[in-house]
Design a protein around this motif. Structure first.
Motif, PDB file in Angstrom:
ATOM      1  N   LEU A  38     -12.309   1.492   0.409  1.00 43.24           N
ATOM      2  CA  LEU A  38     -11.162   1.329  -0.475  1.00 43.24           C
ATOM      3  C   LEU A  38      -9.890   1.253   0.342  1.00 43.24           C
ATOM      4  N   ARG A  39      -8.994   0.378  -0.037  1.00 47.37           N
ATOM      5  CA  ARG A  39      -7.730   0.211   0.668  1.00 47.37           C
ATOM      6  C   ARG A  39      -6.655   1.026  -0.023  1.00 47.37           C
ATOM      7  N   ARG A  40      -5.923   1.776   0.747  1.00 49.29           N
ATOM      8  CA  ARG A  40      -4.807   2.582   0.230  1.00 49.29           C
ATOM      9  C   ARG A  40      -3.524   1.884   0.639  1.00 49.29           C
ATOM     10  N   CYS A  41      -2.762   1.450  -0.336  1.00 48.68           N
ATOM     11  CA  CYS A  41      -1.549   0.702  -0.052  1.00 48.68           C
ATOM     12  C   CYS A  41      -0.410   1.264  -0.892  1.00 48.68           C
ATOM     13  N   PRO A  42       0.762   1.524  -0.310  1.00 45.37           N
ATOM     14  CA  PRO A  42       1.904   2.009  -1.095  1.00 45.37           C
ATOM     15  C   PRO A  42       2.264   1.013  -2.209  1.00 45.37           C
TER      16      PRO A  42
END
Length: 59
Positions: A51-55
């Motif tokens: 999973l990608r965590r992006c602001p």
């Protein structure tokens, strides 16, 4: 995990090992940094199963 009269516990981590090289100790210039990922993290990245965590402002 318990099974009969025995109990087993295991642990795992995201990183197996790290290594850094600097000139003149901890206050010196960083020469190199290596991070060895655990096999399961590496395989998940290779399989695009992370999973990608992006602001919110960068989506």
């Amino acid at each position: 995990m318990r099974s009969g009269a025995e109990e087993q516990s295991d642990s795992f981590g995201l990183i197996n090992a790290t290594s850094t090289r600097r000139t003149h100790g901890l206050e010196g210039r960083l020469l190199s940094c290596e991070i060895q990922l655990s096999d399961w993290v590496f395989n998940a990245i290779q399989s695009n199963e992370v999973l990608r965590r992006c602001p919110p402002d960068r989506q």
